[in-house]
Motif scaffolding. Structure first.
Motif, short mmCIF file in Angstrom:
data_model
loop_
_atom_site.label_atom_id
_atom_site.label_comp_id
_atom_site.label_asym_id
_atom_site.label_seq_id
_atom_site.Cartn_x
_atom_site.Cartn_y
_atom_site.Cartn_z
N THR A 198 8.90 -9.50 1.71
CA THR A 198 9.28 -8.38 2.59
C THR A 198 8.58 -7.10 2.16
N ALA A 199 8.54 -6.87 0.85
CA ALA A 199 7.87 -5.66 0.33
C ALA A 199 6.39 -5.68 0.67
N ARG A 200 5.74 -6.83 0.47
CA ARG A 200 4.30 -6.92 0.77
C ARG A 200 4.04 -6.75 2.27
N GLU A 201 4.90 -7.37 3.08
CA GLU A 201 4.73 -7.27 4.53
C GLU A 201 4.95 -5.83 5.01
N TYR A 202 5.88 -5.12 4.38
CA TYR A 202 6.12 -3.72 4.74
C TYR A 202 4.87 -2.89 4.45
N VAL A 203 4.24 -3.13 3.28
CA VAL A 203 3.02 -2.40 2.93
C VAL A 203 1.93 -2.69 3.95
N ARG A 204 1.72 -3.97 4.27
CA ARG A 204 0.66 -4.35 5.21
C ARG A 204 0.91 -3.74 6.59
N THR A 205 2.13 -3.86 7.08
CA THR A 205 2.45 -3.38 8.43
C THR A 205 2.33 -1.86 8.51
N THR A 206 2.85 -1.16 7.52
CA THR A 206 2.81 0.31 7.52
C THR A 206 1.38 0.82 7.54
N LEU A 207 0.53 0.24 6.69
CA LEU A 207 -0.87 0.70 6.63
C LEU A 207 -1.63 0.36 7.91
N LEU A 420 -1.17 6.82 -0.99
CA LEU A 420 -0.78 5.58 -0.31
C LEU A 420 0.69 5.26 -0.58
N LEU A 421 1.12 5.45 -1.82
CA LEU A 421 2.52 5.20 -2.17
C LEU A 421 3.44 6.17 -1.42
N VAL A 422 3.05 7.44 -1.39
CA VAL A 422 3.86 8.45 -0.68
C VAL A 422 3.91 8.12 0.81
N GLY A 423 2.77 7.68 1.36
CA GLY A 423 2.69 7.37 2.78
C GLY A 423 3.52 6.18 3.21
N PRO A 426 9.13 6.36 4.97
CA PRO A 426 9.24 6.45 6.43
C PRO A 426 8.94 7.82 7.01
N PHE A 427 9.37 8.88 6.33
CA PHE A 427 9.21 10.22 6.90
C PHE A 427 7.93 10.92 6.43
N LEU A 428 7.08 10.22 5.66
CA LEU A 428 5.85 10.82 5.16
C LEU A 428 4.61 10.00 5.51
N LYS A 429 4.67 9.22 6.57
CA LYS A 429 3.55 8.35 6.94
C LYS A 429 2.32 9.14 7.37
N PHE A 430 2.52 10.39 7.80
CA PHE A 430 1.39 11.22 8.22
C PHE A 430 0.41 11.46 7.07
N VAL A 431 0.88 11.32 5.83
CA VAL A 431 0.03 11.53 4.64
C VAL A 431 -1.11 10.51 4.61
N LEU A 432 -0.93 9.36 5.26
CA LEU A 432 -1.94 8.29 5.23
C LEU A 432 -3.24 8.69 5.90
#
Length: 722
Positions: A198-207, A420-423, A426-432
């Motif tokens: 789940t953690a890996r999938e969250y990273v992949r999906t978010t990026l 990338l970690l900060v991004g 949920p509320f800081l995705k704009f950092v990406l």
């Protein structure tokens, strides 16, 4: 007080003895029993001599070394036994389990690891790797979207080829002991991702949702070490830039985590012992998410040792920490001693310990910025020198701009890693957007390097000469107590011996007449060599993975010229053939069996200096040691005749097509290379052996059992060498 010659580290001695035991264990399984008894008796006799001479400390050390040696030997053999059980070998069985999020796909098939596996309703402690061929019921994409689902199916099961063609640690890393093929009655059932998945999938999906496809693939590789989303061009480009190490989760990544957590601990003034779990457990979680690869475990152990020593108020000793990491990893998985990632990770740290540490001490400036710049330069230089020899050994090339790009890009990677970690919050995705801009620039450079082939120099293995190079590094690092003048003389002498030995080992040597049979999903993938360092490749070049294997084989054999023979022009992929040229190999010409070559393909090959020939039935071409005859009657085949041996390469054909090919043979055939109907061919031709991509039986050599293997032609004998 007289100084010792060697700055002794007990754990380093234990690690060295353990490594020796593992190497002898490896020799033992191939029948070299004398090696074990010779070394064991020598060590034991030496220990007894020192005990008689009342050198008790030395005798105790040798006793510990003998026990460590035996530990490594028996640990390797126990591991070997657990991975080579023949209980289900080549049997049709019923499998049930859960798909993991690890997969590898090609154009028409996908390889997935199945955990919580049971065979015929009996649970196993290992995962099972399963090849699923695409058909009208299941496409590759359909299967990929059902990762984490429960499955059951019937299949033919075989041991994973861990100990075939040397040692293949890919299966060990994924805990795969069996490989399933010929899958039938495949059923999918709903399932849930595990916590780490789940953690890996969250990273992949978010990026992927917040970055472009190319830049997201770099971000995923940087955070998780998962390069499956990167294109072949990007991988090649970053390798030629010499910075692909940033995608192997190791000390660089652990250092970022350690620094972030250390900063928090420092600002909150937490006591040292309380800080240990606060820093350790997040690093342990990150290592778990990244799959506990050898490099990340090495970094985890070393940083944990540093944490404990700091809490005790003791001085850090990097060489001892490195030795402890090696002991833990090798006791856990002794075959990791043969893993490229393990060796490169440890060699880079050795370079930093021996070279960077000494150079950093020589800095004479109070300017913090300048001091930091020097430190980055020296660390990059040390890691490069430490791993250079092994990079040449494994990949046959040197990225001569690696230091430049490491100095230019690596300092920014720490900032990008944190962003990338900060991004991921949920509320800081704009950092990406910032990592996306950075990766857009680096990807542009990587693509340019991949297209031009600039930046990489092909090199041959240094062989045993590397031992002298590492010995010089340890002398330079101060681990041998010598006076300044003696130290310089010793270093120069060792480097001179290294240079002479390396030159001798790199001199071109004539190859033997042999056939490298490469395990592939394609119809036929074979490399025939002659005694003049030429290679004749019978293959459709339909897979980039097989091309990488061909490149590796050709570089190890110092191949001068390559001639390609294609069975099925419709399956031919020119990019995979041109990959050989990009790797520095000379591709002279390509011969197509029947048909008309597409004008675009023809122009592309000709534009890269490769001659193109289209043969019809009865056409032949003569070389110094072999003659190739085109057979395109009823089916397609290449007939090869040479001194004392004839071979037929016919790929995937039925019995009737083979009969028509057989009638066109100019003489008796000794070896037939096919992918099906092996028993029929044996009985029909009375040939010496059939070579297949399937399984072995009497007079049949199969890659499913042997993995990659070599057929050597020794006088009148044909020998298969795993």
């Amino acid at each position: 007080m007289k100084r010792r010659l060697v700055n002794f580290r007990p754990f380093a001695m234990i690690a060295a003895s353990l490594i020796a035991g593992i190497l002898i264990g490896y020799a033992w399984i191939y029948g070299a029993f004398w090696a074990f008894w010779t070394i064991f008796c020598c060590m034991l006799a030496t220990g007894i001599v020192f005990f008689v001479l009342k050198k008790k400390k030395v005798a105790i050390c040798l006793t510990i070394a003998v026990l460590s040696f035996l530990g490594g030997f028996f640990d390797f053999n126990m591991f070997y036994g657990s991975y080579t059980a023949k209980k289900f070998e080549n049997e049709e069985v019923f499998i049930s389990g859960k798909l993991t999020d690890y997969y590898s796909e090609s154009k028409d098939s996908i390889f997935i690891s199945v955990k919580e596996a049971s065979v015929n309703y009996n649970e196993t402690k290992y995962n099972i790797g399963v090849w699923i061929e695409a058909d009208e019921d299941f496409s590759v994409e359909y299967v990929r979207k059902r990762l984490s689902c429960y499955v059951d199916f019937t299949c033919r099961l075989n041991n994973a080829p861990v100990f075939k063609d040397g040692i293949n640690t890919f299966y060990v890393k994924n805990n795969i002991a069996y490989v399933a093929t010929s899958v039938k009655d495949l059923n999918f059932y709903s399932g849930n991702l595990s916590f780490d998945e789940t953690a890996r999938e969250y990273v992949r999906t978010t990026l992927k949702e917040n970055m472009t496809e190319d830049t997201a693939s770099i971000g995923i590789a940087l955070l998780l070490g998962d390069k499956s989303n990167m294109s072949a061009e990007l991988k090649n480009g970053y390798r030629q830039m010499g910075i692909s190490h940033i995608f192997a989760v190791s000390g660089l990544h652990m250092g970022f985590i350690y620094s972030i957590l250390g900063f928090v601990v420092f600002k909150t003034r937490i006591k040292k012992w309380k800080a240990v779990p606060i820093v350790f457990f997040p690093m342990l979680f990150y290592a778990w998410i990244c799959g506990f690869s050898p490099s990340v475990v090495r970094a985890l152990v070393m940083t944990t040792c540093a944490l404990i020593f700091n809490a005790l108020g003791e001085k850090n000793d990097s060489l001892t920490f490195l030795a402890v990491a090696a002991i833990i990893i090798l006791l856990w998985r002794p075959v990791y001693l043969f893993d490229a990632g393990f060796l490169l990770s440890f060699s880079a740290v050795i370079g930093i310990i021996c070279v960077s540490r000494i150079l950093n001490r020589s800095i004479r400036t109070d300017n913090k910025l300048l001091k930091s710049l020097y430190s980055v330069v020296f660390i990059s230089l040390g890691a490069t020198l430490g791993s250079l020899g092994l990079i040449v050994e494994f990949y046959g090339e040197i990225a001569f701009l690696s230091i430049f790009f490491n100095l230019l890009i690596t300092p920014f990677i720490s900032i990008i890693f944190v962003l990338l970690l900060v991004g991921l919050l949920p509320f800081l995705k704009f950092v990406l957007i910032l990592p996306q801009w950075f990766f857009t620039m680096t990807n542009f450079v990587a693509y340019k390097f991949s297209e031009s082939g600039f930046g990489v120099v092909s090199a041959k293995s240094f062989g045993v000469a590397l031992l002298f190079f590492y010995a010089a590094m340890f002398v330079f690092g101060g681990f041998i107590n010598l006076k300044k003048k003696e130290k310089k003389i010793t270093i120069v002498s060792l480097l001179t011996v290294f240079a002479i030995t390396a030159v001798i080992s790199m001199l071109p040597k004539p190859t033997e007449r042999q056939i490298n049979v490469l395990s592939s999903n394609s119809d036929c993938c074979n490399v025939v060599t002659d005694t003049k360092n030429n290679a004749y490749i019978i293959y459709d070049f339909s897979s980039e993975y097989d091309s990488d294997d061909i490149i590796d084989r050709c570089k190890k054999n110092n191949i001068k010229n390559i001639y390609a023979f294609v069975l099925e022009p419709d399956n031919f992929d020119s990019d995979n053939l041109l990959a050989l040229k990009k790797a520095g190999l000379k591709v002279d010409s390509v011969y197509f069996n029947g048909g008309i070559v597409d004008n675009i393909v023809y122009s592309k090959l000709n534009g890269n200096g490769i001659e193109v020939f289209c043969f019809v039935n009865g056409n032949y071409v003569e070389f110094d040691e072999y003659t190739f005859l085109c057979i395109a009657e009823g089916g397609k085949a290449w007939f090869l005749s040479g001194e004392k041996v004839t071979m037929l390469f016919c790929g995937d054909i039925g019995t009737s097509a083979f009969d028509r090919i057989f009638y066109n043979l100019p003489e008796k055939v000794d070896l037939v290379f096919a992918t099906e109907n092996e028993e029929y061919i044996i009985n029909r031709t009375n040939c010496l052996a059939v070579v297949t991509q399937n399984y072995s039986s009497d007079k049949i050599f199969g890659t499913k059992d042997l993995g990659n293997f070599t057929i050597a032609i020794k006088n009148d004998k044909i020998i298969a060498i795993p």
